[in-house]
Design an enzyme around this catalytic site. Structure first.
Site, mmCIF file in Angstrom:
data_model
loop_
_atom_site.group_PDB
_atom_site.id
_atom_site.type_symbol
_atom_site.label_atom_id
_atom_site.label_comp_id
_atom_site.label_asym_id
_atom_site.label_seq_id
_atom_site.Cartn_x
_atom_site.Cartn_y
_atom_site.Cartn_z
ATOM 1 N N ASN A 24 2.252 -17.122 11.103
ATOM 2 C CA ASN A 24 1.967 -18.543 11.343
ATOM 3 C C ASN A 24 2.392 -19.433 10.168
ATOM 4 O O ASN A 24 2.103 -20.619 10.142
ATOM 5 C CB ASN A 24 0.493 -18.752 11.705
ATOM 6 C CG ASN A 24 -0.469 -18.388 10.592
ATOM 7 O OD1 ASN A 24 -0.141 -18.479 9.412
ATOM 8 N ND2 ASN A 24 -1.672 -17.961 10.960
ATOM 9 N N LYS B 113 -0.131 -21.990 13.331
ATOM 10 C CA LYS B 113 -1.534 -22.014 12.941
ATOM 11 C C LYS B 113 -2.217 -23.198 13.630
ATOM 12 O O LYS B 113 -1.659 -24.301 13.694
ATOM 13 C CB LYS B 113 -1.640 -22.136 11.422
ATOM 14 C CG LYS B 113 -2.959 -21.693 10.829
ATOM 15 C CD LYS B 113 -2.828 -21.520 9.323
ATOM 16 C CE LYS B 113 -4.073 -20.914 8.716
ATOM 17 N NZ LYS B 113 -3.870 -20.548 7.294
ATOM 18 N N GLU C 20 -2.453 5.675 -4.040
ATOM 19 C CA GLU C 20 -3.895 5.909 -4.017
ATOM 20 C C GLU C 20 -4.630 4.991 -3.050
ATOM 21 O O GLU C 20 -5.630 5.380 -2.447
ATOM 22 C CB GLU C 20 -4.471 5.740 -5.428
ATOM 23 C CG GLU C 20 -4.023 6.812 -6.409
ATOM 24 C CD GLU C 20 -2.679 6.520 -7.060
ATOM 25 O OE1 GLU C 20 -2.166 7.405 -7.779
ATOM 26 O OE2 GLU C 20 -2.133 5.399 -6.846
ATOM 27 N N ASP D 180 -2.099 14.273 -23.031
ATOM 28 C CA ASP D 180 -1.510 13.293 -22.111
ATOM 29 C C ASP D 180 -1.767 11.853 -22.531
ATOM 30 O O ASP D 180 -1.024 10.951 -22.144
ATOM 31 C CB ASP D 180 -2.045 13.505 -20.692
ATOM 32 C CG ASP D 180 -1.305 14.596 -19.951
ATOM 33 O OD1 ASP D 180 -0.225 15.009 -20.426
ATOM 34 O OD2 ASP D 180 -1.808 15.065 -18.917
#
Length: 610
Positions: A177, A239, A355, A412
């Site tokens: 829209n 819209k 994720e 790490d």
């Protein structure tokens, strides 16, 4: 009346009821609802197969409003389908009403809560995966998306995964829209731009005029005939369609119409049309055969990583329960969920490094009564926090595992170290937060998680830890282990995970100095074993907590919460990671963070002033 005449009148009723509901509630998003009314009218009257009188029918299609702010339209659909009355429609957004500002499962047949944009389509991917791979039922998943949310990265995680998986039972409908909350969207009405993006991800894209009933019908017919890929219908709409004062006008987002009575009259007045939504052919969900098994056991003194125990327990649990499914973020050889994948490949889902999509897929699967466990590094679950937050609003039952927690992972470095995960999950409504220190604790807790309501989080460790807990001990959510105590303890040390070993070492040193330390392994952080902690606080002169986590919101704060009502609470001191860690060996990092045995001894001496 002729078919298209009925659909036009139904669409107008959906618009009118969107205006009326928003006016009655004093707030809402009627203009965002009005743009998609034609699309939903045709869907209801011909393509959706959903028994609204029996929302738990496993063969039902699923309709997800990813643009959850268009809830007036969603509730107008429920009224037209006979699921709610007009009276309830007009209770929109009022205290106690099932018709909340954005849809939740409080109002059947709503699968999940939506409203945080970018989540409905990823959940739809989970529902579609369940239909294809688990339930083995021919239901279709329809997802209404807004064009503004096409800027969300999670939408494109969903496009990518659905295209890769060939989910031909999934149809997305994008209500283009053009107008967002404050301005025009990135692409405006560039339907070809949307189509090119979707096709690049392996989808069938169909661009249409979203107010042309014949074009909508043809698009839905084509979508249901595609058998090798998901389909997206990209619909150009206006819209506020049908009301001149707001149609395609900026600044009208998220507010009731200023002249609702005039708007209703312009739309042709109230209607009481009822649509007979098709019901699906009966179907029974597939169930996986089980071959039995027993939970793994380890002897005291063995050295086992809790992540290894997680994987082994999952694999055995899959043999005991055919409803358990496992998802992983392409780190299954680190989280050790690969052991389940090898044992039960038909119930394992590789979600890759996405994720948000992983959590959303698990939410969709649990909505179909499967029991999902999802795992990745604990640090990376922070990326999906909003999905976890929304899962709680969905009343979802999820089991999440975060491995490689804390500075103890070693070389790490801090980007991989979960140091805020306990705090994050403690703040989730109705959550359970667990951090076992050894393999037998892990096995017991994973088994219990399979039956837990709400969102449960298990924090596992990279390195091996000694098994201290007997496999026959009663390890349970809400429990703890008192590793050592006496009638004359000077202080209490509360630890979890990797710091349990450090606390034990410290207690040995302190005992040689004449300081008696009670050591509590607080493997259940939420709910926490308040009775044991209160008793320890009453019987000792100080409480010292030690954790491999930032100071905010972790074990220390959970212990303080448990002791908050104690009238004569002794001093409590928290040891936690307080400065940014770097790469190094686990022992070096525990020492640098001042959470090793040496730091515990020093803090204990200061507390008891010896």
């Amino acid at each position: 009346m002729p078919h298209n005449d009925f659909r036009h009148e139904l669409a107008q009723q959906l618009r009118v009821d969107s205006v009326r509901a928003s006016d009655a509630g004093g707030s809402g998003h009627p203009t965002s609802s009005m743009s998609a009314a034609d699309l939903m009218a045709v869907l209801l009257d011909g393509y959706l197969r959903l028994d609204y009188a029996n929302p738990d029918n496993p063969a039902n299609d699923h309709l997800v409003f990813s643009k959850g702010h268009a809830s007036p339209l969603y509730y107008a659909i429920l009224k037209a389908a006979g699921a709610i009355t007009d009276e309830e429609l007009l209770s929109f957004r009022t205290f106690g009403s099932r018709l909340e500002g954005h849809p939740t499962p409080r109002i059947p047949p709503t699968d999940v809560a939506t409203g945080s944009l970018g989540q409905g389509l990823p959940v739809g991917v989970g529902l579609a995966l369940a239909g294809k791979k688990l339930d083995a039922l021919p239901y279709r998943v329809w997802v209404l998306c807004g064009d503004s949310e096409m800027a969300e990265g999670s939408i494109w995680e969903a496009f990518q995964h659905a295209g890769w998986a060939g989910l031909d039972n999934l149809t997305a409908i994008v209500d283009v829209n053009r107008l967002g909350q404050t301005r025009e969207t990135m692409l405006g009405w560039d339907l070809d731009g949307y189509a090119a993006r979707a096709e690049a991800f392996g989808w069938k894209a169909i661009a249409i005029d979203g107010h042309d009933l014949d074009a909508i019908d043809a698009a839905f017919a084509q979508a249901t005939s595609v058998t090798d890929r998901p389909t997206v219908i990209i619909a150009k709409t206006h819209k506020g369609r049908g009301v001149k004062a707001v149609e395609d006008q900026p600044g009208k987002h998220g507010k009731p119409l200023e002249e609702p009575a005039e708007a209703v009259e312009e739309l042709g007045g109230p209607r009481s049309l009822a649509v007979t939504v098709k019901t699906p052919k009966p179907g029974t969900p597939h169930r996986f055969a089980t071959n039995g098994g027993t939970l793994p056991r380890w002897e005291i003194g063995e050295e086992v990583a809790t992540r290894q125990a997680y994987g082994q327990t999952l694999a055995e649990l899959g043999g005991l329960r055919g409803d358990v499914v496992v998802l992983d973020g392409e780190v299954s050889n680190s989280t050790m969920s690969e052991l389940f994948a090898k044992a039960h490949p038909d119930r394992y889902f590789e979600m890759f490094i996405a994720e948000q999509q992983m959590i959303a897929a698990a939410v969709g699967m649990q909505a179909r009564n499967w029991v999902p466990f999802a795992s990745t590094f604990g640090a990376f679950l922070t990326r999906a926090h909003d999905f976890i937050r929304m899962a709680a609003i969905s009343r979802a039952d999820l089991r999440l595992c975060g491995s490689h927690a804390g500075v103890s992972i070693g070389e790490d470095g801090p980007s991989q170290m979960a140091l805020e995960d306990i705090s994050m999950f403690r703040a989730i409504h109705g959550s359970t937060v667990l951090h076992p220190s050894d393999a037998n604790q892990t096995a017991a807790l994973v088994s219990e998680m399979a039956s837990l309501p709400g969102i449960s989080y298990l924090r596992t460790l990279r390195g091996k830890t000694p098994v201290r807990t007997s496999p026959d001990e009663n390890i349970r959510v809400g429990g703890s282990r008192v590793l050592r105590n006496s009638d004359h303890d000077d202080l209490t040390i509360v630890a979890c995970g990797i710091t349990v070993g450090e606390a034990e070492k410290a207690a040995d040193v302190l005992e040689a100095d004449g300081i008696r330390a009670r050591v509590i392994d607080c493997y259940s952080i939420k709910p926490i074993d308040g009775n044991t902690l209160v008793q320890a606080a009453a019987q000792t002169r100080a409480v010292l907590t030690v954790e491999d986590h930032w100071p905010e919101g972790g074990l220390g704060d959970a212990v303080l919460d448990a002791l908050a009502a104690c009238e004569a609470r002794p001093p409590v001191r928290k040891l936690a990671v307080s400065s940014m860690p770097v790469s190094g060996k686990p022992g070096e990092l525990l020492h640098a963070a001042h959470i090793d045995a040496e730091a515990v001894v020093e803090a204990a001496r200061q507390l008891v002033k010896v």
